[in-house]
Design a protein around this motif. Structure first.
Motif, PDB file in Angstrom:
ATOM      1  N   TYR A 173       0.861  -1.184   0.000  1.00 20.28           N
ATOM      2  CA  TYR A 173       0.000   0.000   0.000  1.00 20.28           C
ATOM      3  C   TYR A 173       0.887   1.220   0.000  1.00 20.28           C
ATOM      4  O   TYR A 173       1.798   1.338   0.813  1.00 20.28           O
ATOM      5  CB  TYR A 173      -0.904  -0.016   1.233  1.00 20.28           C
ATOM      6  CG  TYR A 173      -2.097   0.882   1.149  1.00 20.28           C
ATOM      7  CD1 TYR A 173      -2.978   0.798   0.078  1.00 20.28           C
ATOM      8  CD2 TYR A 173      -2.366   1.807   2.148  1.00 20.28           C
ATOM      9  CE1 TYR A 173      -4.097   1.603   0.009  1.00 20.28           C
ATOM     10  CE2 TYR A 173      -3.481   2.614   2.089  1.00 20.28           C
ATOM     11  CZ  TYR A 173      -4.352   2.511   1.007  1.00 20.28           C
ATOM     12  OH  TYR A 173      -5.456   3.313   0.942  1.00 20.28           O
ATOM     13  N   ALA A 174       0.635   2.138  -0.896  1.00 26.26           N
ATOM     14  CA  ALA A 174       1.510   3.302  -1.027  1.00 26.26           C
ATOM     15  C   ALA A 174       1.006   4.517  -0.256  1.00 26.26           C
ATOM     16  O   ALA A 174       1.765   5.441  -0.006  1.00 26.26           O
ATOM     17  CB  ALA A 174       1.675   3.661  -2.503  1.00 26.26           C
ATOM     18  N   SER A 175      -0.269   4.533   0.121  1.00 20.95           N
ATOM     19  CA  SER A 175      -0.837   5.742   0.715  1.00 20.95           C
ATOM     20  C   SER A 175      -0.327   6.043   2.122  1.00 20.95           C
ATOM     21  O   SER A 175      -0.166   7.198   2.485  1.00 20.95           O
ATOM     22  CB  SER A 175      -2.358   5.643   0.756  1.00 20.95           C
ATOM     23  OG  SER A 175      -2.858   5.546  -0.557  1.00 20.95           O
ATOM     24  N   VAL A 176      -0.123   4.999   2.942  1.00 20.72           N
ATOM     25  CA  VAL A 176       0.336   5.209   4.325  1.00 20.72           C
ATOM     26  C   VAL A 176       1.496   4.267   4.610  1.00 20.72           C
ATOM     27  O   VAL A 176       1.651   3.250   3.935  1.00 20.72           O
ATOM     28  CB  VAL A 176      -0.807   4.961   5.351  1.00 20.72           C
ATOM     29  CG1 VAL A 176      -1.909   5.990   5.208  1.00 20.72           C
ATOM     30  CG2 VAL A 176      -1.347   3.565   5.248  1.00 20.72           C
TER      31      VAL A 176
ATOM     32  N   ALA B 128     -10.449   1.447  12.918  1.00 21.40           N
ATOM     33  CA  ALA B 128      -9.438   1.624  11.862  1.00 21.40           C
ATOM     34  C   ALA B 128      -9.827   2.801  10.975  1.00 21.40           C
ATOM     35  O   ALA B 128     -10.985   2.912  10.546  1.00 21.40           O
ATOM     36  CB  ALA B 128      -9.317   0.360  11.038  1.00 21.40           C
ATOM     37  N   PRO B 129      -8.889   3.693  10.669  1.00 22.66           N
ATOM     38  CA  PRO B 129      -9.215   4.862   9.850  1.00 22.66           C
ATOM     39  C   PRO B 129      -9.417   4.502   8.373  1.00 22.66           C
ATOM     40  O   PRO B 129      -8.930   3.475   7.901  1.00 22.66           O
ATOM     41  CB  PRO B 129      -8.003   5.769  10.038  1.00 22.66           C
ATOM     42  CG  PRO B 129      -6.889   4.836  10.327  1.00 22.66           C
ATOM     43  CD  PRO B 129      -7.492   3.689  11.097  1.00 22.66           C
ATOM     44  N   GLN B 130     -10.091   5.361   7.676  1.00 20.05           N
ATOM     45  CA  GLN B 130     -10.344   5.164   6.242  1.00 20.05           C
ATOM     46  C   GLN B 130      -9.043   5.131   5.452  1.00 20.05           C
ATOM     47  O   GLN B 130      -8.964   4.518   4.399  1.00 20.05           O
ATOM     48  CB  GLN B 130     -11.244   6.313   5.738  1.00 20.05           C
ATOM     49  CG  GLN B 130     -11.615   6.230   4.280  1.00 20.05           C
ATOM     50  CD  GLN B 130     -12.518   5.044   3.964  1.00 20.05           C
ATOM     51  OE1 GLN B 130     -13.300   4.616   4.819  1.00 20.05           O
ATOM     52  NE2 GLN B 130     -12.418   4.503   2.770  1.00 20.05           N
ATOM     53  N   SER B 131      -7.969   5.738   6.008  1.00 16.78           N
ATOM     54  CA  SER B 131      -6.693   5.817   5.277  1.00 16.78           C
ATOM     55  C   SER B 131      -6.056   4.452   5.024  1.00 16.78           C
ATOM     56  O   SER B 131      -5.235   4.316   4.126  1.00 16.78           O
ATOM     57  CB  SER B 131      -5.711   6.711   6.038  1.00 16.78           C
ATOM     58  OG  SER B 131      -5.461   6.164   7.325  1.00 16.78           O
ATOM     59  N   VAL B 132      -6.414   3.430   5.801  1.00 17.07           N
ATOM     60  CA  VAL B 132      -5.824   2.100   5.583  1.00 17.07           C
ATOM     61  C   VAL B 132      -6.682   1.240   4.666  1.00 17.07           C
ATOM     62  O   VAL B 132      -6.324   0.102   4.376  1.00 17.07           O
ATOM     63  CB  VAL B 132      -5.564   1.366   6.926  1.00 17.07           C
ATOM     64  CG1 VAL B 132      -4.629   2.171   7.807  1.00 17.07           C
ATOM     65  CG2 VAL B 132      -6.861   1.044   7.646  1.00 17.07           C
TER      66      VAL B 132
END
Length: 197
Positions: free
Chosen positions: A109-112, A175-179
């Protein structure tokens, strides 16, 4: 009548009396008599004891681990989980102390950062009687995937015994939406160490 003393040559050393040998012989004789007469003192320097016999046995350690049944690869929503089972069998001749630990964790995953994803997951391990007993929410050992390590002595597996384990991966309820969309792979290594009889 006058007497003349015999003269000695000027290069000749004066004569010495040789009395060392008789003294040395007397000392050797005295020591020999003291040792012969002091047998009880000499015995204090010697001792012996006996011990019970011991047996030394060798054995073989052999642990057979089955593959993990396919965990559901569908996307997890916060607060949900997926489970899978595997078995371990002691195929050796000595009891084994079993330890389970993650040896690799990978996040695609590249976002976080990977750590942010792994900190939202919990890996749980519970012994079950059979694979059909594996279901979400069982008790047992639990930790974040990167820190999952039961330590040695988690479970003692007797000779010839097969045990079944239930492994559950849980996504935290908060869990946050970012994951969302992250994919996590992990490897759990099972080791067996001989237990002293």
């Amino acid at each position: 009548m006058t007497t003349t003393r015999p003269t000695q040559g000027r290069h000749r050393a004066p004569r010495r009396r040789r009395w060392a040998w008789p003294v040395a012989l007397v000392l050797v004789g005295a020591v020999a008599i003291a040792v012969a007469g002091g047998g009880s003192t000499y015995a204090l320097w010697n001792s012996s004891t006996t011990t019970d016999g011991a047996q030394v046995r060798s054995g073989t350690a052999s642990l057979v681990v089955s593959s993990l049944t396919a965990m559901n690869t569908a996307a997890l929503a916060p607060g949900t989980s997926t489970t899978g089972t595997f078995s371990v069998r002691n195929a050796g001749t000595v009891p084994l102390s079993v330890r389970l630990a993650t040896t690799t964790t990978e996040v695609a995953y590249a976002s976080v950062p990977a750590a942010a994803v792994l900190d939202e997951l919990t890996l749980r391990l519970a012994p079950v009687a059979r694979a059909s007993d594996c279901r979400p929410g069982l008790g047992g050992y639990a930790a974040r995937p990167a820190a999952f390590d039961t330590g040695s002595g988690y479970y003692t597996l007797p000779v010839g015994v097969r045990a079944t384990a239930c492994l559950e991966m849980v996504l935290d309820a908060d869990a946050p939406q970012s994951v969302s969309g992250a994919v996590t792979d992990f490897t759990v290594t099972v080791t067996g160490t001989q237990v002293a009889p």
